[in-house]
Design a protein around this motif. Structure first.
Motif, PDB file in Angstrom:
ATOM      1  N   LYS A   1       0.727  -1.177  -0.035  1.00 23.63           N
ATOM      2  CA  LYS A   1       0.005  -0.047  -0.064  1.00 23.63           C
ATOM      3  C   LYS A   1       0.804   1.154  -0.063  1.00 23.63           C
ATOM      4  N   ALA A   2       0.451   2.135  -1.032  1.00 27.13           N
ATOM      5  CA  ALA A   2       1.326   3.375  -0.909  1.00 27.13           C
ATOM      6  C   ALA A   2       1.043   4.302   0.329  1.00 27.13           C
ATOM      7  N   LYS A   3       2.016   4.854   0.835  1.00 29.52           N
ATOM      8  CA  LYS A   3       1.983   5.686   1.894  1.00 29.52           C
ATOM      9  C   LYS A   3       1.687   7.151   1.653  1.00 29.52           C
ATOM     10  N   TRP A   4       2.290   7.582   0.571  1.00 31.93           N
ATOM     11  CA  TRP A   4       2.033   8.756   0.034  1.00 31.93           C
ATOM     12  C   TRP A   4       2.516   8.786  -1.470  1.00 31.93           C
ATOM     13  N   TRP A   5       2.330   9.920  -2.147  1.00 32.06           N
ATOM     14  CA  TRP A   5       2.389   9.796  -3.902  1.00 32.06           C
ATOM     15  C   TRP A   5       3.842   9.315  -4.047  1.00 32.06           C
ATOM     16  N   THR A   6       3.822   8.500  -5.174  1.00 30.01           N
ATOM     17  CA  THR A   6       5.129   7.828  -5.618  1.00 30.01           C
ATOM     18  C   THR A   6       5.129   7.629  -6.939  1.00 30.01           C
ATOM     19  N   GLN A   7       6.266   7.355  -7.659  1.00 31.61           N
ATOM     20  CA  GLN A   7       6.484   6.943  -9.192  1.00 31.61           C
ATOM     21  C   GLN A   7       7.810   6.427  -9.066  1.00 31.61           C
ATOM     22  N   GLY A   8       7.949   5.136  -9.634  1.00 32.15           N
ATOM     23  CA  GLY A   8       9.163   4.544 -10.004  1.00 32.15           C
ATOM     24  C   GLY A   8       9.853   4.013  -8.610  1.00 32.15           C
ATOM     25  N   ASN A   9       9.368   4.259  -7.525  1.00 37.58           N
ATOM     26  CA  ASN A   9      10.119   3.606  -6.258  1.00 37.58           C
ATOM     27  C   ASN A   9       9.649   2.196  -6.416  1.00 37.58           C
ATOM     28  N   ILE A  10      10.497   0.905  -6.405  1.00 35.25           N
ATOM     29  CA  ILE A  10      10.058  -0.384  -6.449  1.00 35.25           C
ATOM     30  C   ILE A  10       9.736  -0.670  -5.037  1.00 35.25           C
ATOM     31  N   PRO A  11       8.663  -1.190  -4.675  1.00 34.17           N
ATOM     32  CA  PRO A  11       7.961  -1.695  -3.686  1.00 34.17           C
ATOM     33  C   PRO A  11       8.857  -2.790  -3.176  1.00 34.17           C
ATOM     34  N   GLY A  12       9.093  -2.648  -1.659  1.00 36.31           N
ATOM     35  CA  GLY A  12      10.061  -3.673  -0.982  1.00 36.31           C
ATOM     36  C   GLY A  12      11.498  -3.384  -0.880  1.00 36.31           C
ATOM     37  N   THR A  13      12.049  -2.522  -1.523  1.00 37.35           N
ATOM     38  CA  THR A  13      13.450  -2.195  -1.761  1.00 37.35           C
ATOM     39  C   THR A  13      13.869  -1.094  -0.951  1.00 37.35           C
ATOM     40  N   GLU A  14      12.991  -0.383  -0.207  1.00 39.59           N
ATOM     41  CA  GLU A  14      13.431   0.812   0.510  1.00 39.59           C
ATOM     42  C   GLU A  14      12.567   0.580   1.781  1.00 39.59           C
ATOM     43  N   GLN A  15      13.614   0.329   3.021  1.00 35.93           N
ATOM     44  CA  GLN A  15      12.936   0.099   4.449  1.00 35.93           C
ATOM     45  C   GLN A  15      11.870   1.289   4.900  1.00 35.93           C
ATOM     46  N   TRP A  16      12.221   2.558   4.548  1.00 39.83           N
ATOM     47  CA  TRP A  16      11.469   3.642   4.943  1.00 39.83           C
ATOM     48  C   TRP A  16      10.820   4.386   3.618  1.00 39.83           C
ATOM     49  N   GLY A  17      10.631   3.812   2.711  1.00 38.04           N
ATOM     50  CA  GLY A  17      10.180   4.223   1.396  1.00 38.04           C
ATOM     51  C   GLY A  17       8.759   4.311   1.227  1.00 38.04           C
ATOM     52  N   PRO A  18       8.191   4.737   0.161  1.00 36.11           N
ATOM     53  CA  PRO A  18       6.773   4.918   0.190  1.00 36.11           C
ATOM     54  C   PRO A  18       5.928   3.945   0.198  1.00 36.11           C
ATOM     55  N   TRP A  19       6.214   2.501   0.200  1.00 37.33           N
ATOM     56  CA  TRP A  19       5.523   1.368   0.034  1.00 37.33           C
ATOM     57  C   TRP A  19       5.314   0.726   1.359  1.00 37.33           C
ATOM     58  N   GLU A  20       4.215   0.178   1.906  1.00 34.64           N
ATOM     59  CA  GLU A  20       4.137  -0.441   3.041  1.00 34.64           C
ATOM     60  C   GLU A  20       3.632  -1.817   2.541  1.00 34.64           C
ATOM     61  N   LEU A  21       4.282  -3.143   3.207  1.00 35.45           N
ATOM     62  CA  LEU A  21       3.871  -4.566   3.034  1.00 35.45           C
ATOM     63  C   LEU A  21       2.654  -4.565   3.793  1.00 35.45           C
ATOM     64  N   ILE A  22       1.469  -5.049   3.173  1.00 30.84           N
ATOM     65  CA  ILE A  22       0.357  -5.546   3.738  1.00 30.84           C
ATOM     66  C   ILE A  22      -0.008  -6.937   3.718  1.00 30.84           C
ATOM     67  N   SER A  23       0.837  -7.609   2.716  1.00 34.58           N
ATOM     68  CA  SER A  23       0.397  -9.074   2.629  1.00 34.58           C
ATOM     69  C   SER A  23       1.552  -9.698   2.122  1.00 34.58           C
TER      70      SER A  23
END
Length: 760
Positions: free
Chosen positions: A738-760
């Motif tokens: 789930k996106a925590k804020w606006w993002t484009q091009g940030n690969i999910p799961g590659t940044e610990q404090w990035g824009p994507w939250e792992l939900i499942s």
């Protein structure tokens, strides 16, 4: 470059917050309190040799290890001298070479395998990393160090420092072998020490050494709020175990033992046989010696060893004879048959062994043992096209044999690995250890993973491995914030690295430098409702606002990519307000990375604003946070709130602990926790801290149970070109984010404090 080869010839009876200001200090050993750490159900343990990065191994870097399939990764090997002082076996590999890390230069604070494996673990929280000390060719000083209390204490102190500086999770001691005298084999390895000083006293001294290491790492673990593991590598030979290992005492101390159930037969024997068979075959002339996994395990269990601490071995390479008779068994030609000494080692001495994959060179792999990495078996078959693969269904072991040349090769393959993992589960064992990662075969990527994946699937199935909580040592940093008024108004922020070079030993000095240098930092400053902050000069690099933080990323600024010991770095943030107040910046969170594209690997809080000059005379702690409650509890997330604390000067923020591990630092009395496990009970505590760095006592513990797993919402596959808003759901590589804020091009799961939250 030279390889440090591991050989086991069994034919011989042979976070705190920065306000604490801690720097790493000498470890003082307490009274002995020996206790193994809590064990996991299964382990997929892998050795990674420091020579893997060079051309002889195809430049196999840590980033290409299939880390998502492993639970433990051993860096092999670390050496030491007769005084217990640590030595590199290959300094360039350990701390000098870039090893394929993006943006990393030679001999930088981010270079070398020891840094790269931390980056690997940050991306794969299922993985624990550790160091293997000794090995076949570097066990010559164990006897002297273990026997001498002063040298032993120095050795233990150095090991404890090493795992702290490198943020490791475990120590693996590889003494080959206690009480077994062996002269150095300089034809095979010019750096081989042998074990000429071995004595019968080694058996008892080994236990004393392990006990001292256990006590020291347990004490350090308590100080750092983490639990270290201690493992050993043990021989498969029952005679060698009886001669030098007190198995009952040893297994009371260690968390698990890696049984080297490979190299159990080879070119040193006059007949062909399996080197890593699961079961002994009575047709083997050496059957009574017990050279099989099952015979070794049975021996250990008869000694009272706990099954779940026994980790059995798998061989990712061959052992081979050059000319073996076919024999009379048409289904198993060449198996358990006499060999001829029709080949020569590099020193021209006769041998039963077949040629190796690498050319024979005196002092660097000079013994012909038929050693071929599993990944090069196709080349071996091309060189000897008459080789046919057979399978011994009694031993559950494969081999290749040529009726034309008499060549015979023994190894593990996917089929035999399947039998071994089933055996682990049937017998309730601790897992599988493999030698070694660089020898595995790549399947669909650059990752060498065919046998590694077979072990992982056999032990754990297709599910992802569970994550671990990684604990890092914070650095001693201070920050000052001063206003400026030049082309507008804003803040000049200066971060001072207060660490200093204390070590003199080459190994400890190198890793101290790496650990105590701030690398590719990001700064997170809580958003203030009174202003918007943007870059005030080029030194601020990329500045963005989102999810309640102003993020200052210095990876794009050459001068800011590293802040060495004793150095400072300043940058400016421009304010949208007409006037500025340094108290608006009451806290700054810092993360680091090992490489520009790597995951963030640590986070700590430094102070600004009201803590520009903390008053050392202020020793009054804030009041204890009270009425901690949980709301919005789901299967993955929850929200904690509590009554605000008070202080004689100012409450600067709060620390939140989940199961006694720090999981967050916030400025206000509320915290959102995520990435939890469904249907699981968690214990939370909250502490307040003030501007002078005083901590309150913990709040009353609160137990919260998450709800049962819910069905993930429908989602779309992530696309790099699509812009996502906060709350958007995507899937990527089988996981839902789930996106925590606006993002484009940030690969999910590659940044610990990035824009994507792992939900499942």
């Amino acid at each position: 470059m030279k390889k440090l080869k591991k050989k086991i010839f069994s034919m011989i009876s042979i976070a705190a917050l920065v306000l604490s200001g801690f720097a790493i200090t000498q470890v003082n050993l307490p009274e002995k309190s020996v206790q193994a750490a809590e064990t996991t159900k299964y382990r997929n343990v892998m050795y990674y040799g420091d020579w893997s990065i060079w051309g002889g191994e195809g430049n196999f870097y840590p980033k290409d290890i299939p880390a998502d399939k492993l639970t433990h990764l051993n860096f092999a090997f670390l050496d030491f001298d007769s005084n217990g002082d640590l030595k590199f076996t290959d300094k360039d590999a350990a701390v000098g070479a870039p090893v394929g890390q993006d943006g990393v230069q030679w001999n930088s604070a981010s270079s070398g395998i020891l840094n790269a494996v931390q980056d690997l673990r940050a991306k794969n929280p299922n993985l624990k990393i550790g160091v293997s000390i000794g090995g076949w060719s570097k066990s010559g000083d164990f006897s002297e160090v273990a026997a001498n209390p002063t040298k032993r204490a120095n050795f233990v102190k150095n090991i404890t420092k090493f795992i702290r500086y490198t943020n490791m999770d475990f120590v693996d001691l590889d003494w080959e072998y206690p009480a077994s005298v062996r002269q150095a084999d300089l034809v095979d390895n010019k750096n081989d020490e042998g074990t000429p000083k071995a004595t019968p006293a080694d058996k008892e001294n080994f236990i004393t050494l392990l006990s001292d290491i256990r006590t020291a790492i347990d004490k350090q673990g308590t100080d750092l709020n983490k639990k270290y593991e201690l493992s050993v590598a043990l021989p498969a030979s029952q005679a060698t175990l009886q001669n030098g290992i007190d198995t009952v005492k040893l297994f009371q101390i260690v968390d698990f033992a890696n049984m080297m159930t490979y190299d159990m037969n080879g070119a040193w024997t006059p007949n062909s046989a399996h080197q890593t068979a699961l079961y002994g075959n009575p047709a083997d002339p050496n059957y009574s010696s017990g050279f099989s996994v099952d015979q070794t395990v049975t021996y250990l269990k008869n000694q009272g060893v706990p099954s779940d601490k026994i980790v059995i071995g798998a061989a990712f390479y061959t052992r081979g004879w050059n000319k073996v008779a076919a024999g009379q068994d048409p289904l198993h030609p060449g198996l358990f048959q006499p060999a001829e000494k029709n080949n020569k080692d590099a020193d021209q001495s006769p041998t039963y062994g077949a040629p190796n994959a690498s050319p024979l060179t005196v002092g660097d792999g000079g013994r012909a043992g038929g050693v071929w990495p599993y990944r090069l078996l196709d080349q071996l078959k091309t060189k000897s096209p008459d080789l046919v693969e057979y399978f011994d269904d009694v031993a559950k072991a494969p081999y290749m044999y040529s009726k034309t040349t008499g060549e015979f090769y023994t190894y593990d393959n996917v089929r035999s690995i399947g039998y071994k993992t089933n055996y682990v589960k049937e017998k309730g064992l601790g897992g599988v250890i493999s030698w070694s990662q660089s020898q595995d075969k790549a399947t669909t990527s650059t990752k060498r993973d065919e046998l590694t994946n077979a072990i992982k699937t056999g032990l754990f199935g297709s599910t992802s491995l569970p994550s671990n909580q990684t604990v890092y040592s914070d650095l001693n940093l201070t920050v000052s914030v001063t206003p400026y008024s030049e082309n507008g108004v804003g803040y000049e922020i200066t971060v001072k690295n207060n660490e200093k070079a204390d070590e003199t030993n080459d190994v400890l000095k190198s890793i101290e430098f790496a650990q105590e240098t701030v690398k590719l930092p990001k700064f997170y400053i809580p958003v203030s409702a009174n202003e918007t902050l943007t870059a005030g000069d080029y030194k601020a690099g990329t500045v963005q606002t989102g999810n309640g933080y102003v993020t200052v990323d210095l990876a794009s600024v050459y001068d800011g990519q590293q802040i060495p010991q004793g150095a400072s770095y300043s940058f400016r943030l421009k304010s949208s307000a007409s006037s500025v107040d340094v108290n608006r910046i009451s806290r700054i969170d810092l993360t680091q990375r090992m490489s520009k594209t790597g995951a963030e690997f640590s986070r700590q809080t430094v102070f600004g604003g009201g803590a520009i000059n903390p008053d050392p005379s202020d020793t009054t702690a804030p009041t204890v946070p009270t009425n901690v409650t949980a709301s919005n509890v789901t299967d993955k997330t929850l929200t904690l709130t509590w009554n605000a604390s008070t202080d004689n000067t100012k409450v600067a923020g709060y620390q939140v602990f989940r199961n006694d591990v720090l999981v967050g630092t916030v400025a206000t009395p509320s915290f959102n926790d995520s990435n939890l496990t469904a249907d699981t009970t968690y214990s939370y505590k909250v502490k307040a801290y003030d501007a002078a760095g005083n901590l309150s006592n913990s709040s009353t513990a609160l137990s919260v149970k998450t709800s049962s797993q819910t069905t993930p919402p429908e989602s779309n596959t992530w696309n790099a070109s699509t812009a996502y808003s906060g709350g958007d759901i995507v899937t990527y590589e089988g996981k839902t984010y789930k996106a925590k804020w606006w993002t484009q091009g940030n690969i999910p799961g590659t940044e610990q404090w990035g824009p994507w939250e792992l939900i499942s």
